[in-house]
Design a protein around this motif. Structure first.
Motif, PDB file in Angstrom:
ATOM      1  N   LEU A 126       0.655  -1.581  -0.037  1.00  0.00           N
ATOM      2  CA  LEU A 126      -0.128  -0.281  -0.125  1.00  0.00           C
ATOM      3  C   LEU A 126       0.812   1.214  -0.051  1.00  0.00           C
ATOM      4  O   LEU A 126       0.034   1.897  -1.161  1.00  0.00           O
ATOM      5  N   MET A 127       1.829   1.203   0.713  1.00  0.00           N
ATOM      6  CA  MET A 127       2.194   2.397   0.727  1.00  0.00           C
ATOM      7  C   MET A 127       3.554   3.012  -0.476  1.00  0.00           C
ATOM      8  O   MET A 127       3.746   3.755  -0.740  1.00  0.00           O
ATOM      9  N   GLN A 128       3.752   1.375  -1.098  1.00  0.00           N
ATOM     10  CA  GLN A 128       4.285   1.661  -2.614  1.00  0.00           C
ATOM     11  C   GLN A 128       3.367   1.290  -3.755  1.00  0.00           C
ATOM     12  O   GLN A 128       4.223   2.312  -4.860  1.00  0.00           O
ATOM     13  N   GLY A 129       2.449   1.634  -3.329  1.00  0.00           N
ATOM     14  CA  GLY A 129       1.485   1.552  -4.681  1.00  0.00           C
ATOM     15  C   GLY A 129       1.773   0.979  -5.312  1.00  0.00           C
ATOM     16  O   GLY A 129       1.131   0.616  -6.863  1.00  0.00           O
ATOM     17  N   GLN A 130       1.891  -1.187  -4.824  1.00  0.00           N
ATOM     18  CA  GLN A 130       2.257  -1.608  -6.005  1.00  0.00           C
ATOM     19  C   GLN A 130       1.144  -2.357  -5.756  1.00  0.00           C
ATOM     20  O   GLN A 130       0.860  -4.005  -4.698  1.00  0.00           O
ATOM     21  N   TRP A 131       0.281  -2.734  -6.566  1.00  0.00           N
ATOM     22  CA  TRP A 131      -1.217  -3.466  -6.743  1.00  0.00           C
ATOM     23  C   TRP A 131      -0.965  -5.483  -6.653  1.00  0.00           C
ATOM     24  O   TRP A 131      -1.322  -5.415  -5.804  1.00  0.00           O
ATOM     25  N   PRO A 132       0.224  -5.536  -7.209  1.00  0.00           N
ATOM     26  CA  PRO A 132       0.415  -6.649  -7.525  1.00  0.00           C
ATOM     27  C   PRO A 132       0.461  -7.352  -6.237  1.00  0.00           C
ATOM     28  O   PRO A 132      -0.085  -8.813  -4.930  1.00  0.00           O
ATOM     29  N   LEU A 133       1.616  -6.710  -4.892  1.00  0.00           N
ATOM     30  CA  LEU A 133       1.802  -6.605  -3.462  1.00  0.00           C
ATOM     31  C   LEU A 133       0.702  -6.900  -3.012  1.00  0.00           C
ATOM     32  O   LEU A 133       0.148  -7.894  -1.491  1.00  0.00           O
ATOM     33  N   ILE A 134       0.105  -6.139  -3.288  1.00  0.00           N
ATOM     34  CA  ILE A 134      -1.555  -5.232  -2.374  1.00  0.00           C
ATOM     35  C   ILE A 134      -3.066  -7.320  -1.982  1.00  0.00           C
ATOM     36  O   ILE A 134      -3.187  -7.174  -1.390  1.00  0.00           O
ATOM     37  N   LEU A 135      -2.601  -6.996  -3.837  1.00  0.00           N
ATOM     38  CA  LEU A 135      -3.786  -7.534  -4.016  1.00  0.00           C
ATOM     39  C   LEU A 135      -3.353  -9.359  -3.801  1.00  0.00           C
ATOM     40  O   LEU A 135      -4.307 -10.225  -3.110  1.00  0.00           O
ATOM     41  N   THR A 136      -2.047  -9.991  -3.545  1.00  0.00           N
ATOM     42  CA  THR A 136      -1.483 -10.612  -3.020  1.00  0.00           C
ATOM     43  C   THR A 136      -1.781 -11.231  -2.191  1.00  0.00           C
ATOM     44  O   THR A 136      -2.394 -12.012  -1.464  1.00  0.00           O
ATOM     45  N   ASN A 137      -0.774 -10.455  -1.441  1.00  0.00           N
ATOM     46  CA  ASN A 137      -0.928 -10.441   0.459  1.00  0.00           C
ATOM     47  C   ASN A 137      -2.182  -9.963   0.907  1.00  0.00           C
ATOM     48  O   ASN A 137      -1.896 -10.235   2.585  1.00  0.00           O
ATOM     49  N   GLY A 138      -2.675  -8.868   0.496  1.00  0.00           N
ATOM     50  CA  GLY A 138      -4.547  -8.960   0.984  1.00  0.00           C
ATOM     51  C   GLY A 138      -5.656 -10.460   0.790  1.00  0.00           C
ATOM     52  O   GLY A 138      -5.923 -10.698   1.687  1.00  0.00           O
ATOM     53  N   ILE A 139      -5.168 -10.991  -0.214  1.00  0.00           N
ATOM     54  CA  ILE A 139      -5.778 -12.809  -0.441  1.00  0.00           C
ATOM     55  C   ILE A 139      -4.825 -12.974   1.083  1.00  0.00           C
ATOM     56  O   ILE A 139      -6.008 -14.185   1.923  1.00  0.00           O
ATOM     57  N   CYS A 140      -3.310 -12.989   1.020  1.00  0.00           N
ATOM     58  CA  CYS A 140      -2.941 -14.411   1.593  1.00  0.00           C
ATOM     59  C   CYS A 140      -3.535 -13.938   3.605  1.00  0.00           C
ATOM     60  O   CYS A 140      -3.087 -15.438   4.405  1.00  0.00           O
ATOM     61  N   LEU A 141      -3.458 -12.821   3.296  1.00  0.00           N
ATOM     62  CA  LEU A 141      -3.738 -12.120   4.859  1.00  0.00           C
ATOM     63  C   LEU A 141      -5.057 -12.951   5.100  1.00  0.00           C
ATOM     64  O   LEU A 141      -5.073 -13.135   6.423  1.00  0.00           O
ATOM     65  N   VAL A 142      -6.028 -12.386   3.986  1.00  0.00           N
ATOM     66  CA  VAL A 142      -7.654 -13.506   5.133  1.00  0.00           C
ATOM     67  C   VAL A 142      -7.828 -14.677   4.846  1.00  0.00           C
ATOM     68  O   VAL A 142      -7.898 -15.494   5.928  1.00  0.00           O
TER      69      VAL A 142
END
Length: 95
Positions: free
Chosen positions: A55-71
């Motif tokens: 989120l801080m970097q604005g990197q959507w691949p990191l946001i989406l992947t880690n958001g799903i993995c977090l859930v």
């Protein structure tokens, strides 16, 4: 699409999908006795930190992947810590 992007998508897919069989097994069997709650807690924190970083970097691949993995990791952690009664209730709702 270049090879770097293909490898990145492959890594994201593997990371995300890797938690699904475990989560589904827990829903079906309601058994978490062989899982390590501390490991899933650390893993969940790691995904949260990667999500914040993305989120801080604005990197959507990191946001989406880690958001799903977090859930998914948080769900497994929650089920690991839940009582048998709570596991049954959650599993019944998801089936």
């Amino acid at each position: 699409m270049d090879w770097v992007t293909i490898i990145g998508f492959g890594a994201a897919l593997c990371s995300t999908v890797s938690f699904m069989p475990q989560a589904w097994r827990i829903v079906k069997t309601r058994d978490t006795s062989s899982l390590s709650a501390p490991m899933y807690a650390i893993n969940t924190i790691g995904f949260l930190l990667w999500l914040i970083y993305g989120l801080m970097q604005g990197q959507w691949p990191l946001i989406l992947t880690n958001g799903i993995c977090l859930v998914l990791a948080a769900f497994i952690l929650m089920m690991t810590l839940a009582s048998s009664k709570q596991k049954a209730k959650i599993s019944d709702a998801l089936e």
